[in-house]
Scaffold this motif. Structure first.
Motif, short mmCIF file in Angstrom:
data_model
loop_
_atom_site.label_atom_id
_atom_site.label_comp_id
_atom_site.label_asym_id
_atom_site.label_seq_id
_atom_site.Cartn_x
_atom_site.Cartn_y
_atom_site.Cartn_z
N ASN A 286 3.36 -4.26 -7.07
CA ASN A 286 2.80 -5.73 -6.21
C ASN A 286 3.87 -6.60 -6.42
O ASN A 286 4.63 -6.80 -6.87
N ARG A 377 1.28 -12.16 4.04
CA ARG A 377 0.85 -11.03 4.04
C ARG A 377 1.64 -10.31 3.02
O ARG A 377 1.40 -9.00 3.09
N GLU A 379 1.64 -11.04 -0.87
CA GLU A 379 1.58 -11.32 -2.09
C GLU A 379 -0.23 -10.27 -2.01
O GLU A 379 -0.47 -10.18 -1.71
N GLY A 380 -0.63 -9.21 -3.53
CA GLY A 380 -0.75 -8.55 -3.89
C GLY A 380 -0.96 -7.09 -3.03
O GLY A 380 -1.87 -6.40 -3.45
N ARG A 381 0.17 -6.87 -2.42
CA ARG A 381 0.28 -6.12 -1.14
C ARG A 381 1.18 -5.00 -2.64
O ARG A 381 2.47 -5.51 -3.28
N ALA A 382 1.00 -3.64 -2.64
CA ALA A 382 2.15 -2.76 -4.13
C ALA A 382 3.69 -2.09 -2.25
O ALA A 382 2.54 -2.42 -1.32
N TYR A 383 4.14 -2.51 -2.41
CA TYR A 383 5.47 -1.90 -1.88
C TYR A 383 6.62 -1.21 -2.70
O TYR A 383 6.64 -1.24 -4.26
N GLU A 405 5.84 -0.86 2.84
CA GLU A 405 3.86 -0.62 1.55
C GLU A 405 3.67 0.47 1.28
O GLU A 405 3.99 1.64 1.25
N ASP A 407 1.89 3.80 -0.18
CA ASP A 407 1.10 4.95 -0.53
C ASP A 407 0.31 5.59 -0.76
O ASP A 407 -0.66 6.28 -1.09
#
Length: 423
Positions: A286, A377, A379-383, A405, A407
């Motif tokens: 993340n 866009r 921060e806080g998302r998984a990549y 990103e 899945d």
């Protein structure tokens, strides 16, 4: 006792050349080593005597050799032999280097004379010096060393020869042979030890991984897409990962097409950081923060470094060039790295080109708005981030070549992390 008299006495006692002993003695004394201690050091170096002083030291198992061993005699199998040119005390010196092994262990060596060593030979090296190199003992085979090839081969629990896959290479390897495909190559001019020097640099790959390379004596066979066998290369460290070095003594020959893996080594962040550096790695985590120095930045037109207030640390006052960059903290629960995105990847996550970002900043009269949009866009998302990881005093930095990103199922990732922690 004068230095000349001391050298005469040592040469007579040890049965070695006076000129060589005197040069060693002068060097030790110049470093303020007391004469008695210097003489004792040379007695250890030359084995407490040549023909008139008691012969060479008794044979030593490789596992028992330490940096304090002085001079030793070993019987061993030659695993690898490499040849290259170095600068030694201002002069060019051809050396031979590689690994020796017996039943107890293996050790690297440097031969300052040509003893005509070949991989697979079983030898007895008498009066070999020992020095410390990268914290480990290394044998020095010099003018006072005798090397005898034995007819009966010594069986050792190590592979004989330098053939390796790229994934097996480590910094410090010498005399290696690899079969690779040239993925990328660039011819450039650098300031070398003899002035301006033309070299080739780029990337090679095989079924196991990809690594950077440098050819210090450009070979015409190293063109993009070529599959080649590189014999007698050495490996050093570049940004924390192994780097292949091709020299004037390396041979380059075409081979059948070499398959190259399309996938990177997938590791947890902790595993990747603990490795000290990985050239082609895939990490998933993340983005917990977009760091300062992201968004619109300015670089020195001479060296490409990021500048502040039009000041470059190397070139002083400059007329900087605008660029885009992201420095994002990636966390997978085991550790963190800083993922660095270049202009192209940054433009993708920003949603516009460099010109779009400059216009956005002018409209808002604030350059920070570009970094703010990127942070919102990301921060806080998984990549999933693929690239080259270096670990040094500045931390762990992943120069990204791919950024997408993830899945992956968050619950599955959390379960895998808990299993690793408990495991």
């Amino acid at each position: 006792m004068s230095l000349d008299d001391a050298a005469e006495e040592l040469a007579s006692t040890l049965g070695v050349d006076k000129t060589e002993v005197k040069a060693d003695l002068e060097k030790l004394v110049s470093y303020s080593v007391p004469m008695d201690e210097a003489k004792q050091s040379l007695r250890r170096k030359y084995g407490d005597g040549g023909p008139s002083g008691g012969g060479t030291p008794s044979e030593t198992d490789i596992a028992d050799i330490t940096p304090e061993s002085g001079n030793v005699t070993v019987s061993a199998r030659v695993l690898t032999v490499g040849k290259r040119s170095i600068q030694y005390e201002g002069d060019e010196q051809i050396i031979f280097e590689g690994e020796l092994a017996d039943e107890s262990g293996r050790i690297s060596y440097t031969a300052w004379n040509d003893f005509s060593l070949s991989s697979g030979d079983t030898i007895t090296a008498g009066n070999a010096g020992v020095r410390e190199w990268d914290g480990e003992p290394e044998l020095n085979l010099g003018g006072s060393t005798t090397v005898t090839v034995r007819e009966d081969p010594l069986e050792v629990p190590y592979p004989v020869g330098g053939e390796r896959d790229l994934i097996e290479l480590e910094a410090g390897d010498r005399g290696r042979t690899i079969e690779v495909r040239v993925l990328d190559v660039e011819r450039r001019t650098i300031d070398g030890r003899d002035g301006e020097t033309e070299i080739l640099s780029g990337e090679v790959g095989d079924e196991t991984t990809r690594l950077p390379f440098t050819d210090w004596a450009p070979h015409d066979e190293l063109t993009e897409g070529a599959s080649v066998r590189l014999a007698d290369v050495y490996v050093d460290e570049f940004r924390g990962v192994p780097s292949v070095n091709v020299t004037e003594f390396s041979s380059v020959a075409p081979v059948a097409a070499v398959d190259v893996s399309d996938s990177a080594t997938e590791l947890s962040v902790r595993e990747a950081v603990a490795s000290g550096g990985v050239y082609d790695v895939l990490l998933t985590g993340n983005v917990i923060e977009v760091r300062d120095g992201s968004g619109l930045i300015q670089r020195c037109p001479e060296c490409g470094r990021v500048v502040q207030n039009d000041q470059c640390r190397t070139h002083g006052q400059v007329d900087p060039e605008d660029d885009l960059r992201v420095k994002a903290i990636l966390d997978d629960g085991t550790d963190t790295v800083t993922a660095i995105l270049d202009r192209e990847l940054t433009a993708e996550v920003y949603g516009g080109t460099l010109e779009d970002a400059l216009e956005h900043a002018r409209d808002e009269m604030n350059r920070d708005v570009v970094a703010d949009r990127i942070a919102t866009r990301l921060e806080g998302r998984a990549y999933r981030v693929r690239g080259s990881l270096s670990v040094d005093e500045y931390g762990a930095n992943l120069n990204a070549s791919e950024f997408a990103e993830s899945d992956a199922d968050p619950e599955a990732r959390a379960a895998a992390f808990l299993a690793e922690v408990k495991g």
